[in-house]
Design an enzyme around this catalytic site. Sequence first.
Site, PDB file in Angstrom:
ATOM      1  N   ALA A  71     -49.110 -12.186  87.579  1.00 35.66           N
ATOM      2  CA  ALA A  71     -48.714 -11.769  88.938  1.00 35.66           C
ATOM      3  C   ALA A  71     -47.664 -12.801  89.343  1.00 35.66           C
ATOM      4  O   ALA A  71     -46.878 -12.606  90.298  1.00 35.66           O
ATOM      5  CB  ALA A  71     -49.814 -11.686  89.758  1.00 35.66           C
ATOM      6  N   ASN A 152     -57.109 -14.508  98.178  1.00 36.01           N
ATOM      7  CA  ASN A 152     -57.790 -14.943  97.118  1.00 36.01           C
ATOM      8  C   ASN A 152     -58.957 -16.061  97.604  1.00 36.01           C
ATOM      9  O   ASN A 152     -60.009 -15.946  96.899  1.00 36.01           O
ATOM     10  CB  ASN A 152     -57.042 -15.831  96.147  1.00 36.01           C
ATOM     11  CG  ASN A 152     -56.078 -16.848  96.972  1.00 36.01           C
ATOM     12  OD1 ASN A 152     -55.255 -16.351  97.450  1.00 36.01           O
ATOM     13  ND2 ASN A 152     -56.020 -17.795  96.266  1.00 36.01           N
ATOM     14  N   SER A 200     -52.212  -8.082  88.239  1.00 32.92           N
ATOM     15  CA  SER A 200     -52.670  -9.011  87.226  1.00 32.92           C
ATOM     16  C   SER A 200     -53.979  -8.375  86.559  1.00 32.92           C
ATOM     17  O   SER A 200     -54.777  -7.857  87.258  1.00 32.92           O
ATOM     18  CB  SER A 200     -52.789 -10.284  87.631  1.00 32.92           C
ATOM     19  OG  SER A 200     -53.085 -11.050  86.567  1.00 32.92           O
ATOM     20  N   ALA A 201     -53.967  -8.218  85.154  1.00 32.56           N
ATOM     21  CA  ALA A 201     -55.094  -7.863  84.360  1.00 32.56           C
ATOM     22  C   ALA A 201     -56.245  -8.525  84.526  1.00 32.56           C
ATOM     23  O   ALA A 201     -57.292  -7.914  84.463  1.00 32.56           O
ATOM     24  CB  ALA A 201     -54.666  -7.627  83.010  1.00 32.56           C
ATOM     25  N   HIS A 202     -56.198 -10.005  84.634  1.00 34.08           N
ATOM     26  CA  HIS A 202     -57.413 -10.872  84.592  1.00 34.08           C
ATOM     27  C   HIS A 202     -58.332 -10.848  85.470  1.00 34.08           C
ATOM     28  O   HIS A 202     -59.364 -11.240  85.791  1.00 34.08           O
ATOM     29  CB  HIS A 202     -57.001 -12.215  83.880  1.00 34.08           C
ATOM     30  CG  HIS A 202     -56.274 -13.271  84.935  1.00 34.08           C
ATOM     31  ND1 HIS A 202     -57.118 -14.134  85.484  1.00 34.08           N
ATOM     32  CD2 HIS A 202     -55.195 -13.218  85.598  1.00 34.08           C
ATOM     33  CE1 HIS A 202     -56.601 -14.720  86.565  1.00 34.08           C
ATOM     34  NE2 HIS A 202     -55.314 -14.319  86.403  1.00 34.08           N
ATOM     35  N   THR A 242     -40.641  -9.671  73.768  1.00 35.47           N
ATOM     36  CA  THR A 242     -41.591  -8.696  72.833  1.00 35.47           C
ATOM     37  C   THR A 242     -42.810  -8.545  73.939  1.00 35.47           C
ATOM     38  O   THR A 242     -43.323  -9.247  74.059  1.00 35.47           O
ATOM     39  CB  THR A 242     -41.869  -9.350  71.668  1.00 35.47           C
ATOM     40  OG1 THR A 242     -40.787  -9.609  71.094  1.00 35.47           O
ATOM     41  CG2 THR A 242     -42.870  -8.230  70.906  1.00 35.47           C
ATOM     42  N   CYS A 327     -55.321 -21.940  91.225  1.00 38.96           N
ATOM     43  CA  CYS A 327     -54.171 -22.408  90.777  1.00 38.96           C
ATOM     44  C   CYS A 327     -53.660 -23.903  91.399  1.00 38.96           C
ATOM     45  O   CYS A 327     -52.954 -24.537  90.910  1.00 38.96           O
ATOM     46  CB  CYS A 327     -53.029 -21.316  91.242  1.00 38.96           C
ATOM     47  SG  CYS A 327     -53.222 -19.940  90.384  1.00 38.96           S
TER      48      CYS A 327
END
Length: 379
Positions: A71, A152, A200-202, A242, A327
């Site tokens: 993100a 958050n 974001s996936a996590h 990639t 963070c």
Amino acid sequence: MPIYLDNNATTPLEPEVRDVMFHYFDAEYGNAGSRTHEYGARANKAVQLAREQIAVLADADPSEVLFTSGATEANNLAILGMADHGRRSGRKHLVTTAIEHKAVLEPMRALEAQGFELTVVGVGESGRASPKDVLAAVRDDTLLISLMHANNETGILQPIEDVADGLQGHPAFFHVDAVQGFGKELNGPRNKRIDMLSVSAHKLFGPKGVGALIARKRGYQRPPISPIAYGGGQERGLRPGTLPVPLIAGFGTAAAIALRDHRLRKKACSAERQRALSVFGALDPIVIGDQSFVLDHVLAIGFKGVDSEALMLALRDKVSISNGSACTSARREASHVLTAMGLHPDALDAVVRFSWSHLQTGTPWAELAQEISALRINA
């Protein structure tokens, strides 16, 4: 190991997600950009399936899902990528709030240093921005408004639907940092007036290292984003490199599970929240933010006379918790979120964040309350 209660920082992998990822690590490990053989074709098919799964969760078109490393990159692409259009169109005004993640505030400040004008809307003790204040800050020359879905640090949901509705007919682009709430509260991010969503996936029981910017079309036009990195032209030329197929496949699976199990997860997290509040209520705590707008799995709370650092140290063998954003936790400083909410300095030093998940079992809330009470007595 201690019980993990820091799911706002990151979440564990769902077992189904892990199984999918290992399949693409071990068996079908091709490059999605290799179009001349079966391995590449299968990798590309996995990426397209993930786009579809994430798009369904966001009520978007799969072609609008652009994969990123997370993100933070998505936020930077959404904000810094709009700069060229702002200069060309003469619209160089930006709007955000004081409680945004640093991955939004710092790119905004970077554009401000380049000559853009930035309006930062304050918040009160509710921890929730006023939609009237956000919309009042919007001008004819406003290029971009960026507002998070859920904070958050506090778990407080922000009025993204109200702001989206208020922007109808205005040309400004609306970006939502949806990381904390994506897949947990479904309706807000699905509003079609939101032009860009960072996810974001996590934070969704998927892997670290992959996220997405969902860039919705207006009519047939995508947001006029310019790339901030250059390379092989992947992701419609906006994010070269990639594609990490195992991570993307895991993200897609996590999104599909989030939609499938949404109600069960909410029920489990809400029940855990009630248990925590019931036990902690006897300690006369300071509960942070307007609890009528809070995510089910988050509790930002302070205990009078107990320093948050001392509390985390005392409880570290039993539970893993935090007192701010992961963070910025490498250095201790006053939370910009809690400061913006106007908390007293004593309260600032007392706040900790418990954030659990549907995978949580047997959290010893009563035992934790006893430890906190003992700290207060010995303080």
